[in-house]
Motif scaffolding. Structure first.
Motif, PDB file in Angstrom:
ATOM      1  N   PHE A 271       0.843  -1.192   0.000  1.00 40.50           N
ATOM      2  CA  PHE A 271       0.000   0.000   0.000  1.00 40.50           C
ATOM      3  C   PHE A 271       0.882   1.247   0.000  1.00 40.50           C
ATOM      4  N   PHE A 272       2.138   1.079   0.397  1.00 42.71           N
ATOM      5  CA  PHE A 272       3.133   2.149   0.406  1.00 42.71           C
ATOM      6  C   PHE A 272       3.816   2.123  -0.954  1.00 42.71           C
ATOM      7  N   SER A 273       3.645   3.191  -1.743  1.00 41.90           N
ATOM      8  CA  SER A 273       4.066   3.167  -3.148  1.00 41.90           C
ATOM      9  C   SER A 273       5.552   2.920  -3.343  1.00 41.90           C
ATOM     10  N   GLU A 274       6.390   3.368  -2.399  1.00 42.04           N
ATOM     11  CA  GLU A 274       7.829   3.187  -2.548  1.00 42.04           C
ATOM     12  C   GLU A 274       8.263   1.732  -2.378  1.00 42.04           C
ATOM     13  N   GLU A 275       7.418   0.909  -1.783  1.00 44.57           N
ATOM     14  CA  GLU A 275       7.808  -0.463  -1.459  1.00 44.57           C
ATOM     15  C   GLU A 275       8.230  -1.278  -2.679  1.00 44.57           C
ATOM     16  N   SER A 276       7.570  -1.088  -3.794  1.00 45.36           N
ATOM     17  CA  SER A 276       7.828  -1.932  -4.962  1.00 45.36           C
ATOM     18  C   SER A 276       8.953  -1.434  -5.864  1.00 45.36           C
ATOM     19  N   LEU A 277       9.598  -0.335  -5.476  1.00 47.71           N
ATOM     20  CA  LEU A 277      10.722   0.156  -6.256  1.00 47.71           C
ATOM     21  C   LEU A 277      11.987  -0.618  -5.888  1.00 47.71           C
ATOM     22  N   SER A 278      12.741  -1.019  -6.898  1.00 49.29           N
ATOM     23  CA  SER A 278      13.979  -1.770  -6.652  1.00 49.29           C
ATOM     24  C   SER A 278      15.143  -0.786  -6.519  1.00 49.29           C
ATOM     25  N   ARG A 279      15.766  -0.781  -5.336  1.00 53.53           N
ATOM     26  CA  ARG A 279      16.868   0.129  -5.057  1.00 53.53           C
ATOM     27  C   ARG A 279      17.904  -0.577  -4.193  1.00 53.53           C
ATOM     28  N   THR A 280      19.036   0.066  -3.998  1.00 52.52           N
ATOM     29  CA  THR A 280      20.064  -0.497  -3.125  1.00 52.52           C
ATOM     30  C   THR A 280      19.599  -0.411  -1.674  1.00 52.52           C
ATOM     31  N   PRO A 281      20.168  -1.218  -0.776  1.00 53.40           N
ATOM     32  CA  PRO A 281      19.809  -1.120   0.647  1.00 53.40           C
ATOM     33  C   PRO A 281      20.003   0.288   1.202  1.00 53.40           C
ATOM     34  N   GLU A 282      21.083   0.944   0.805  1.00 50.58           N
ATOM     35  CA  GLU A 282      21.345   2.295   1.297  1.00 50.58           C
ATOM     36  C   GLU A 282      20.241   3.258   0.855  1.00 50.58           C
ATOM     37  N   GLU A 283      19.812   3.134  -0.391  1.00 49.95           N
ATOM     38  CA  GLU A 283      18.715   3.975  -0.879  1.00 49.95           C
ATOM     39  C   GLU A 283      17.409   3.641  -0.162  1.00 49.95           C
ATOM     40  N   GLN A 284      17.151   2.346   0.043  1.00 47.89           N
ATOM     41  CA  GLN A 284      15.915   1.924   0.707  1.00 47.89           C
ATOM     42  C   GLN A 284      15.892   2.342   2.178  1.00 47.89           C
ATOM     43  N   SER A 285      17.073   2.470   2.784  1.00 43.84           N
ATOM     44  CA  SER A 285      17.120   2.865   4.199  1.00 43.84           C
ATOM     45  C   SER A 285      16.643   4.296   4.400  1.00 43.84           C
ATOM     46  N   LYS A 286      16.559   5.051   3.316  1.00 45.44           N
ATOM     47  CA  LYS A 286      16.128   6.449   3.396  1.00 45.44           C
ATOM     48  C   LYS A 286      14.645   6.624   3.068  1.00 45.44           C
ATOM     49  N   THR A 287      13.948   5.526   2.766  1.00 45.46           N
ATOM     50  CA  THR A 287      12.513   5.621   2.467  1.00 45.46           C
ATOM     51  C   THR A 287      11.734   5.941   3.741  1.00 45.46           C
TER      52      THR A 287
ATOM     53  N   SER B 273      14.751  -6.380  -4.250  1.00 46.84           N
ATOM     54  CA  SER B 273      15.456  -5.377  -3.459  1.00 46.84           C
ATOM     55  C   SER B 273      14.503  -4.257  -3.060  1.00 46.84           C
ATOM     56  N   HIS B 274      13.423  -4.648  -2.349  1.00 55.13           N
ATOM     57  CA  HIS B 274      12.396  -3.703  -1.940  1.00 55.13           C
ATOM     58  C   HIS B 274      12.698  -3.155  -0.546  1.00 55.13           C
ATOM     59  N   ALA B 275      12.059  -2.052  -0.195  1.00 56.57           N
ATOM     60  CA  ALA B 275      12.352  -1.357   1.063  1.00 56.57           C
ATOM     61  C   ALA B 275      12.210  -2.266   2.276  1.00 56.57           C
ATOM     62  N   SER B 276      11.109  -3.006   2.366  1.00 57.89           N
ATOM     63  CA  SER B 276      10.873  -3.837   3.548  1.00 57.89           C
ATOM     64  C   SER B 276      11.792  -5.047   3.612  1.00 57.89           C
ATOM     65  N   LEU B 277      12.489  -5.338   2.513  1.00 59.87           N
ATOM     66  CA  LEU B 277      13.345  -6.527   2.441  1.00 59.87           C
ATOM     67  C   LEU B 277      14.826  -6.219   2.635  1.00 59.87           C
ATOM     68  N   VAL B 278      15.251  -5.015   2.288  1.00 57.55           N
ATOM     69  CA  VAL B 278      16.682  -4.701   2.392  1.00 57.55           C
ATOM     70  C   VAL B 278      16.971  -3.415   3.168  1.00 57.55           C
ATOM     71  N   GLY B 279      15.991  -2.522   3.313  1.00 59.72           N
ATOM     72  CA  GLY B 279      16.240  -1.211   3.896  1.00 59.72           C
ATOM     73  C   GLY B 279      16.613  -1.228   5.363  1.00 59.72           C
ATOM     74  N   PHE B 280      16.006  -2.122   6.141  1.00 62.17           N
ATOM     75  CA  PHE B 280      16.238  -2.139   7.585  1.00 62.17           C
ATOM     76  C   PHE B 280      17.603  -2.703   7.959  1.00 62.17           C
ATOM     77  N   THR B 281      18.219  -3.459   7.039  1.00 61.51           N
ATOM     78  CA  THR B 281      19.500  -4.102   7.365  1.00 61.51           C
ATOM     79  C   THR B 281      20.650  -3.100   7.474  1.00 61.51           C
ATOM     80  N   VAL B 282      20.465  -1.899   6.968  1.00 60.48           N
ATOM     81  CA  VAL B 282      21.546  -0.902   6.954  1.00 60.48           C
ATOM     82  C   VAL B 282      21.853  -0.383   8.362  1.00 60.48           C
ATOM     83  N   ASN B 283      20.809  -0.136   9.148  1.00 60.70           N
ATOM     84  CA  ASN B 283      21.007   0.498  10.459  1.00 60.70           C
ATOM     85  C   ASN B 283      20.482  -0.315  11.640  1.00 60.70           C
ATOM     86  N   THR B 284      20.010  -1.537  11.390  1.00 57.94           N
ATOM     87  CA  THR B 284      19.437  -2.359  12.456  1.00 57.94           C
ATOM     88  C   THR B 284      20.087  -3.742  12.450  1.00 57.94           C
ATOM     89  N   PRO B 285      20.484  -4.282  13.610  1.00 59.63           N
ATOM     90  CA  PRO B 285      20.991  -5.654  13.656  1.00 59.63           C
ATOM     91  C   PRO B 285      19.950  -6.591  13.025  1.00 59.63           C
TER      92      PRO B 285
END
Length: 405
Positions: free
Chosen positions: A121-137, A161-173
């Protein structure tokens, strides 16, 4: 054996808030909204219950379908279904990072479980980006301050490489959940320790993926034989110089797969009779199944492999010590053309070799026959599994590995 990613065992989750990405994307009746198959919910129940039992405050993040599809809906039904499966109340909030969602997360107590709204439902979720880019969503920036750990259990979506799949790994154990851990361990171990002869049964409606697998496993010596069925088999037949009929050629072209014919021809030239194709096919003529030799295919749609091919392939499967299967042999939803898929699944089930079903439609067909327990491993993720077989890296897994580095 040491893993190159963290697992749940590496973290003390008691009294900690743990965000768990699961893949509970399920068939949903478009009229009633009722979930028709709870297989994926059952798979993730182990990870969810273990974290809850260990005293974690569990926040679930998932998706259902994608925008524009009839089954693109809220996750309220999923929360109810998970509650029944876990015998624990799974709270649900109809948003992802609104004030109400944040308060619901903050109010969680140890052992409690909360399911957030459909991530897509969050439009940015389906965009394919690097983890670093996704961490800023927005999704990741809003939820990260509220969680202590991130657990990815969504193997079926691990190639994305969606936000909910790779974004949290940048700053969270971050760690792999039990489904993710098992899938990666079993599939990689099977590829690293192949017993020969090794057979790959490749079919279905995504020939580009299957032909990538074919090239990879033939080039690295994993496969001794490739058995092609479905549209993959039709493409290889065409590449081998046989007339598959204008109707079938046009269908392949309409899907944009003509370049797969060229690639298949190159693989036949390189690897010879290791690349096998149907010796007869089943066409629909006047509404009936008709089995026809591969040298006499009429201008009629091909919907299955023929009985001679079934017998030929089944022997190859029974003689193999390792069998990987991806994609059905034909239009198995139609009883007239289910024979190829069902008989080859039965051959795998009766084989004494290691057998791996690569998710997707062939996994559904296997479950429909009640033969899932007769396979060595039935993968929960078609796309992710076939990406591994093709030698490709999975974006979400690489993100977990980088977190450990």
């Amino acid at each position: 054996m040491a893993k190159d990613f963290y697992t749940i065992d590496d973290f003390d989750v008691e009294n900690k808030t743990v965000l768990v990405r699961v893949d509970v994307n399920s068939p949903v009746d478009p009229g009633s909204g009722i979930i028709l198959d709870d297989t994926r919910l059952k798979l993730h129940a182990q990870t969810i219950k273990e974290l809850s039992n260990k005293g974690a405050k569990v926040v679930l993040l998932a998706h259902q379908s994608r925008p524009g599809k009839k089954d693109f809906t809220t996750l309220s039904q999923h929360a109810e279904a998970l509650s029944d499966l876990l015998n624990l109340r799974v709270k649900y909030v109809d948003s992802l990072f609104s004030s109400s969602a944040k308060e619901a997360i903050k109010d969680l107590r140890p052992h409690e479980i909360l399911l957030l709204e459909n991530a897509r439902f969050f439009s940015e979720e389906s965009l394919s980006r690097t983890p670093e880019e996704q961490s800023k969503t927005l999704l990741v920036r809003h939820l990260t301050p509220l969680i202590d750990y991130y657990v990815n259990d969504a193997f079926a979506a691990a190639h994305r490489s969606h936000a909910s799949l790779v974004g949290f790994t940048v700053n969270t154990p971050s760690a792999a959940g039990r489904v993710m851990e098992k899938e990666l361990t079993v599939i990689q171990n099977a590829l690293d320790n192949v017993e020969h002869p090794c057979v790959f049964l490749l079919g279905g409606m995504k020939p580009d993926d299957s032909i990538d697998v074919m090239e990879n496993v033939l080039s690295n010596g994993t496969a001794d034989s490739i058995l092609t069925t479905g549209i993959v088999g039709n493409i290889v037949l065409w590449a081998a110089g046989y007339d598959i009929g204008e109707m079938n050629r046009n269908f392949i072209a309409s899907r944009g797969y003509e370049d797969m014919v060229t690639k298949s021809k190159e693989l036949i030239e390189r690897f010879g009779d290791k690349v096998k194709y149907p010796i007869d096919v089943a066409c629909e003529i006047d509404g009936q199944r008709v089995d026809i030799d591969h040298t006499e295919i009429p201008n009629e749609p091909i919907f299955d492999i023929g009985v001679k091919t079934i017998a030929y392939y089944a022997k190859e499967i029974r003689d193999a010590k390792t069998i990987f299967a991806n994609g059905p042999a034909g239009v198995f939803e139609d009883p007239k053309f289910a024979m190829g898929t069902e008989d080859l699944i039965n051959a795998m089930a009766s084989s004494e070799g290691f057998s791996l079903i690569g998710g997707g439609h062939i996994a559904a067909a296997t479950a429909g026959l009640g033969l899932e327990d007769h396979m060595s491993h039935l993968s929960s993720g078609g796309g992710a599994c076939i990406s591994m077989l093709a030698g490709k890296k999975l974006a979400a897994v690489e993100a977990l590995k980088n977190c450990k580095d």
